[in-house]
Design a protein around this motif. Structure first.
Motif, PDB file in Angstrom:
ATOM      1  N   LEU A 132      10.114   7.468  -2.539  1.00 21.72           N
ATOM      2  CA  LEU A 132       9.437   6.237  -2.127  1.00 21.72           C
ATOM      3  C   LEU A 132      10.233   5.014  -2.573  1.00 21.72           C
ATOM      4  CD1 LEU A 132       5.725   7.138  -2.928  1.00 21.72           C
ATOM      5  CD2 LEU A 132       6.682   6.706  -0.653  1.00 21.72           C
TER       6      LEU A 132
ATOM      7  N   VAL B 107       2.221   0.340  -7.383  1.00 23.20           N
ATOM      8  CA  VAL B 107       2.233   1.048  -6.103  1.00 23.20           C
ATOM      9  C   VAL B 107       2.184   0.094  -4.908  1.00 23.20           C
ATOM     10  CG1 VAL B 107       0.992   2.737  -4.705  1.00 23.20           C
ATOM     11  CG2 VAL B 107       1.208   3.081  -7.169  1.00 23.20           C
TER      12      VAL B 107
ATOM     13  N   PHE C 189       5.073  -0.577  -2.405  1.00 24.82           N
ATOM     14  CA  PHE C 189       5.501   0.321  -1.339  1.00 24.82           C
ATOM     15  C   PHE C 189       5.048  -0.133   0.046  1.00 24.82           C
ATOM     16  CE2 PHE C 189       5.482   3.729  -4.816  1.00 24.82           C
ATOM     17  CZ  PHE C 189       6.823   3.495  -5.098  1.00 24.82           C
ATOM     18  N   LYS C 190       4.157  -1.107   0.124  1.00 21.43           N
ATOM     19  CA  LYS C 190       3.749  -1.612   1.436  1.00 21.43           C
ATOM     20  C   LYS C 190       4.906  -2.303   2.149  1.00 21.43           C
ATOM     21  CE  LYS C 190       1.933  -6.061  -0.237  1.00 21.43           C
ATOM     22  NZ  LYS C 190       0.702  -6.863  -0.437  1.00 21.43           N
TER      23      LYS C 190
ATOM     24  N   LEU D 291       3.486  11.774   4.669  1.00 22.65           N
ATOM     25  CA  LEU D 291       2.728  12.087   3.464  1.00 22.65           C
ATOM     26  C   LEU D 291       2.221  13.523   3.559  1.00 22.65           C
ATOM     27  CD1 LEU D 291       0.594   8.807   3.265  1.00 22.65           C
ATOM     28  CD2 LEU D 291       2.766   9.287   2.114  1.00 22.65           C
TER      29      LEU D 291
ATOM     30  N   ASP E 117      -4.244   9.790  -4.506  1.00 19.60           N
ATOM     31  CA  ASP E 117      -2.985   9.047  -4.414  1.00 19.60           C
ATOM     32  C   ASP E 117      -2.467   8.998  -2.980  1.00 19.60           C
ATOM     33  OD1 ASP E 117      -3.145   8.668  -7.132  1.00 19.60           O
ATOM     34  OD2 ASP E 117      -1.694  10.233  -7.641  1.00 19.60           O
TER      35      ASP E 117
ATOM     36  N   LEU F 274      -1.791   5.735  -0.470  1.00 19.75           N
ATOM     37  CA  LEU F 274      -0.531   5.487   0.235  1.00 19.75           C
ATOM     38  C   LEU F 274      -0.737   5.398   1.737  1.00 19.75           C
ATOM     39  CD1 LEU F 274       1.949   7.820  -1.690  1.00 19.75           C
ATOM     40  CD2 LEU F 274       1.967   5.318  -1.658  1.00 19.75           C
ATOM     41  N   GLU F 275      -1.631   6.236   2.261  1.00 20.39           N
ATOM     42  CA  GLU F 275      -1.891   6.206   3.705  1.00 20.39           C
ATOM     43  C   GLU F 275      -2.443   4.847   4.122  1.00 20.39           C
ATOM     44  OE1 GLU F 275      -3.863   9.125   7.094  1.00 20.39           O
ATOM     45  OE2 GLU F 275      -4.657   9.169   5.050  1.00 20.39           O
TER      46      GLU F 275
ATOM     47  N   LEU G  62       0.871   2.105   3.391  1.00 21.85           N
ATOM     48  CA  LEU G  62       2.142   2.141   4.118  1.00 21.85           C
ATOM     49  C   LEU G  62       1.934   1.798   5.593  1.00 21.85           C
ATOM     50  CD1 LEU G  62       3.607   5.391   2.547  1.00 21.85           C
ATOM     51  CD2 LEU G  62       4.312   3.055   2.051  1.00 21.85           C
TER      52      LEU G  62
ATOM     53  N   ALA H 287       2.866   5.282   8.150  1.00 22.79           N
ATOM     54  CA  ALA H 287       2.630   6.555   7.475  1.00 22.79           C
ATOM     55  C   ALA H 287       1.995   7.576   8.404  1.00 22.79           C
ATOM     56  CB  ALA H 287       1.739   6.351   6.259  1.00 22.79           C
TER      57      ALA H 287
END
Length: 301
Positions: free
Chosen positions: A119, A231, A234-235, A243, A256, A260-261, A264, A267
């Motif tokens: 990442l 975190v 990461f966008k 993922l 987690d 992230l889903e 991002l 994703a």
């Protein structure tokens, strides 16, 4: 770049693919060694804790008809140079950058702490166009656990109690079967010591020993500590990110991945029914790499 051809003997019922070995030199002059097999676009596989590049050999074999797969050993393992207490996430990114530059690979896959590295590489390295990550341990719902675990792990390692440190790491990562929560800690430590002594007498073929890998776990927890609370960065990843997770993995892994889903912009999400955190590992280490390889082939095609 390429050294001698290394053809591994076949495990029962499985035809081994030949691979070559090579190395690159990272920014601080540390050698990063890797196994290479297959033909086609390059894909770098970044392993997680308590493993080396060899743990993903079967998955690489399943992809070798369509990709050139690079299986680097992270620092402190096998083909690569030593790790130090000064190593950080920045060090890992420099190692990946050296691999991307030398191989021309634009795809990257990582498991666990290797997924954290992927990442960060997707965020910071222009040469990384696509990334697939399997359950990066971000501890979004429990940010206090990684630093507390690292403190205890370091203390136990300084005291020379490797078995205790390993149990501390395993319990924090929730990677053992649920029944382990019912087994007294002293018994777990005794069994771990017996297992390490057996490995000392007969090292596992191809794999790094548990005792060797234990010394690398400090850095893996340091990576998690570094990323806790950060975190949102990461966008800014603009490339596609796949993922991946298993239905039998610890609950925090799903939390987690959910985060992230949402975060991002590009994703995709896949869950493997009946598989756990080590799904991409070789089958003799509890993995089932076939389904993972198939998803990766479709994503990186």
């Amino acid at each position: 770049m390429k050294d001698e051809l290394a053809t591994k003997s076949a495990r029962k019922g499985l035809r081994r693919e030949p691979y070559s070995t090579g190395s690159v030199t990272s920014r601080d002059s540390t050698v990063i060694g890797y196994r290479q097999l297959g033909h086609g676009p390059g894909l770098i596989v970044v392993h997680g804790g308590m493993s080396s590049g060899y743990n993903h050999l079967e998955m690489a074999e399943a992809m070798a008809d369509a990709f050139t797969v690079y299986l680097p050993d992270r620092r402190g393992r096998g083909l690569s140079g030593p790790s130090t207490n000064d190593d950080s996430l920045k060090t890992d990114i420099e190692d990946v950058d050296a691999l991307v530059t030398a191989t021309g690979a634009h795809g990257i896959f990582g498991l666990s702490t290797g997924a954290i590295i992927c990442l960060e590489a997707a965020l910071r390295l222009p040469g990384v166009h696509k990334a697939a990550v399997f359950e990066p341990p971000l501890f979004i719902a429990d940010p206090a656990t990684p630093p507390a675990t690292l403190l205890r792990f370091n203390r136990e390692m300084r005291q020379g109690d490797v078995a205790a440190a390993l149990i501390t790491a395993m319990k924090a990562a929730q990677m053992g079967p649920p029944i382990l929560n019912l087994v007294p800690r002293r018994l777990l430590e005794l069994l771990t010591n017996l297992m390490m002594k057996a490995e000392d007498k007969k090292p596992p073929a191809g794999y790094e020993s548990t005792r060797t890998l234990a010394a690398t776990m400090r850095h893996d927890f340091q990576l998690v500590v570094e990323i806790v609370g950060r975190v949102e960065r990461f966008k800014e990843i603009r490339g596609k990110v796949l993922l991946l997770g298993g239905s039998k993995s610890p609950g925090f892994c799903k939390v987690d991945l959910d985060a992230l889903e949402r975060l991002l912009p590009c994703a995709l999400r896949v869950e493997f029914p009946g598989l756990g955190h080590a799904a991409s590992w070789n089958s003799d280490r509890g993995g089932a790499p076939g389904p993972v390889a198939q998803e990766l082939k479709q994503f990186f095609a």
